[in-house]
Motif scaffolding. Sequence first.
Motif, PDB file in Angstrom:
ATOM      1  N   ASP A 106       0.841  -1.194   0.000  1.00  0.00           N
ATOM      2  CA  ASP A 106       0.000   0.000   0.000  1.00  0.00           C
ATOM      3  C   ASP A 106       0.880   1.250   0.000  1.00  0.00           C
ATOM      4  O   ASP A 106       1.603   1.516   0.960  1.00  0.00           O
ATOM      5  CB  ASP A 106      -0.906  -0.014   1.232  1.00  0.00           C
ATOM      6  CG  ASP A 106      -1.956   1.071   1.209  1.00  0.00           C
ATOM      7  OD1 ASP A 106      -1.773   2.071   0.488  1.00  0.00           O
ATOM      8  OD2 ASP A 106      -2.957   0.939   1.925  1.00  0.00           O
ATOM      9  N   TYR A 107       0.797   2.005  -1.090  1.00  0.00           N
ATOM     10  CA  TYR A 107       1.674   3.164  -1.245  1.00  0.00           C
ATOM     11  C   TYR A 107       1.405   4.249  -0.208  1.00  0.00           C
ATOM     12  O   TYR A 107       2.319   5.008   0.157  1.00  0.00           O
ATOM     13  CB  TYR A 107       1.528   3.746  -2.659  1.00  0.00           C
ATOM     14  CG  TYR A 107       0.197   4.424  -2.927  1.00  0.00           C
ATOM     15  CD1 TYR A 107       0.063   5.805  -2.818  1.00  0.00           C
ATOM     16  CD2 TYR A 107      -0.922   3.688  -3.311  1.00  0.00           C
ATOM     17  CE1 TYR A 107      -1.154   6.424  -3.070  1.00  0.00           C
ATOM     18  CE2 TYR A 107      -2.130   4.298  -3.575  1.00  0.00           C
ATOM     19  CZ  TYR A 107      -2.247   5.668  -3.447  1.00  0.00           C
ATOM     20  OH  TYR A 107      -3.450   6.282  -3.693  1.00  0.00           O
ATOM     21  N   HIS A 108       0.162   4.359   0.276  1.00  0.00           N
ATOM     22  CA  HIS A 108      -0.144   5.382   1.278  1.00  0.00           C
ATOM     23  C   HIS A 108       0.809   5.264   2.464  1.00  0.00           C
ATOM     24  O   HIS A 108       1.388   6.252   2.920  1.00  0.00           O
ATOM     25  CB  HIS A 108      -1.580   5.225   1.798  1.00  0.00           C
ATOM     26  CG  HIS A 108      -2.645   5.288   0.763  1.00  0.00           C
ATOM     27  ND1 HIS A 108      -3.037   4.181   0.043  1.00  0.00           N
ATOM     28  CD2 HIS A 108      -3.417   6.312   0.325  1.00  0.00           C
ATOM     29  CE1 HIS A 108      -4.014   4.518  -0.782  1.00  0.00           C
ATOM     30  NE2 HIS A 108      -4.262   5.808  -0.635  1.00  0.00           N
ATOM     31  N   LYS A 109       0.976   4.036   2.938  1.00  0.00           N
ATOM     32  CA  LYS A 109       1.803   3.811   4.118  1.00  0.00           C
ATOM     33  C   LYS A 109       3.276   4.002   3.818  1.00  0.00           C
ATOM     34  O   LYS A 109       4.017   4.592   4.609  1.00  0.00           O
ATOM     35  CB  LYS A 109       1.545   2.396   4.654  1.00  0.00           C
ATOM     36  CG  LYS A 109       0.112   2.155   5.094  1.00  0.00           C
ATOM     37  CD  LYS A 109      -0.108   0.713   5.501  1.00  0.00           C
ATOM     38  CE  LYS A 109      -1.546   0.446   5.889  1.00  0.00           C
ATOM     39  NZ  LYS A 109      -1.794  -0.979   6.223  1.00  0.00           N
ATOM     40  N   VAL A 110       3.722   3.497   2.678  1.00  0.00           N
ATOM     41  CA  VAL A 110       5.150   3.575   2.328  1.00  0.00           C
ATOM     42  C   VAL A 110       5.581   5.029   2.177  1.00  0.00           C
ATOM     43  O   VAL A 110       6.601   5.455   2.744  1.00  0.00           O
ATOM     44  CB  VAL A 110       5.432   2.793   1.026  1.00  0.00           C
ATOM     45  CG1 VAL A 110       6.889   2.986   0.604  1.00  0.00           C
ATOM     46  CG2 VAL A 110       5.126   1.311   1.209  1.00  0.00           C
ATOM     47  N   VAL A 111       4.812   5.818   1.420  1.00  0.00           N
ATOM     48  CA  VAL A 111       5.188   7.207   1.166  1.00  0.00           C
ATOM     49  C   VAL A 111       5.092   8.045   2.432  1.00  0.00           C
ATOM     50  O   VAL A 111       5.996   8.838   2.739  1.00  0.00           O
ATOM     51  CB  VAL A 111       4.329   7.807   0.033  1.00  0.00           C
ATOM     52  CG1 VAL A 111       4.615   9.303  -0.137  1.00  0.00           C
ATOM     53  CG2 VAL A 111       4.592   7.072  -1.270  1.00  0.00           C
ATOM     54  N   ARG A 112       4.009   7.881   3.201  1.00  0.00           N
ATOM     55  CA  ARG A 112       3.870   8.667   4.438  1.00  0.00           C
ATOM     56  C   ARG A 112       4.979   8.351   5.423  1.00  0.00           C
ATOM     57  O   ARG A 112       5.505   9.252   6.087  1.00  0.00           O
ATOM     58  CB  ARG A 112       2.505   8.421   5.079  1.00  0.00           C
ATOM     59  CG  ARG A 112       1.376   9.207   4.465  1.00  0.00           C
ATOM     60  CD  ARG A 112       0.239   9.442   5.454  1.00  0.00           C
ATOM     61  NE  ARG A 112      -0.218   8.211   6.078  1.00  0.00           N
ATOM     62  CZ  ARG A 112      -1.209   7.451   5.594  1.00  0.00           C
ATOM     63  NH1 ARG A 112      -1.814   7.790   4.470  1.00  0.00           N
ATOM     64  NH2 ARG A 112      -1.578   6.363   6.209  1.00  0.00           N
ATOM     65  N   LYS A 113       5.341   7.083   5.526  1.00  0.00           N
ATOM     66  CA  LYS A 113       6.407   6.696   6.437  1.00  0.00           C
ATOM     67  C   LYS A 113       7.709   7.405   6.075  1.00  0.00           C
ATOM     68  O   LYS A 113       8.423   7.922   6.945  1.00  0.00           O
ATOM     69  CB  LYS A 113       6.597   5.171   6.394  1.00  0.00           C
ATOM     70  CG  LYS A 113       7.713   4.659   7.294  1.00  0.00           C
ATOM     71  CD  LYS A 113       7.832   3.143   7.171  1.00  0.00           C
ATOM     72  CE  LYS A 113       8.989   2.614   8.016  1.00  0.00           C
ATOM     73  NZ  LYS A 113       9.118   1.130   7.875  1.00  0.00           N
TER      74      LYS A 113
END
Length: 353
Positions: A106-113
Amino acid sequence: MDPLELKSAIREWALELGFTDLRVCDTDLSAYEAGFLRWLEAGNQGSMSYMDRHGLLRFRPDELVPGTRRVLMVSRDYLPPESTGPSEVLRDPGKGYVSRYALGRDYHKVVRKNLQHLARRISEETGPFTYRAFCDSAPVYETGLAERSGLGWKGKHSLVLNRSGGSWFFLGTLFVDIELPVDKPVSAHCGSCTACIDVCPTGAIIEDGVVDARRCISYLTIEADEDIPEELRPLMGNRIYGCDDCQLVCPWNRFARVTGEADFHARHGLDAPDLLDLFGWDERTFLSRTEGSAIRRIGWRRWRRNLAVAIGNLPSDHPQVGQAVSMLEGALGEAGEQVDRHIRWALRRLRRP
């Protein structure tokens, strides 16, 4: 460190974290408000009620996060290396097409992290400051911010395009209360090309940069929880989660880069999966195979709804038609009445003379 030096250092730290680029803009998105209101008034948002609910807040970063002075816009490539190319999957009706952005984690989690890591690195230099990280996760008009920052321009398909990277990248946003020099916007370079408009299977791109979500396959397979309109189902082909046609045909994507981020590589063979194999997943298998994936958010029932449509689009002479009919008949009553309506539609299609 003066503001210009700090900005240069922040960009270097962003690149070290795996981002492709970082640009800076102010918070003024007022130029986009009138167009958005026209889009809403036309009903192009479909059932995405949050678009109406948040209204113009998405164009006012300093109201969403009071004290925001600058916006740091980052990009991150996501096009995965594949043994089977997307065009090849689309040409095989027995396969299911999953939008390339959703093949990995899930890109949401990867990018926000990674944005959080960037913010902590900045604070080591500046001391504590106010910030908030976003990645398609709040009422933030990322496209406008990307344009304002010079990260790219809004293509006719409404996605952000970059001359050196096409459109196969995620956007991330970091609101900060630090004064930094802003970057200049870049000019658009679509010219007279209408390839994305012409190729859209359902005619969802109704004018330059304007998409009617109600006809968009990405909306129909991901956002919409209602029945997929029957007149659009045959046009969807084997697209079961999202649609990349407008990106696949875009000339600028010949410059797109394959991602080196392992989190965005395809998992569980979803880059070229067999439709009937996927339809055979029960809910427990679906949750297991989509753990950590953006796909999980649509749930098993919508997943089955989408698969039923794709299976109903099998050509009458396809070798899997007999097996498909048997599987669909056996699945009636398993996932609710909405899925059953789509299964019955698919059965009528497969049984036609």
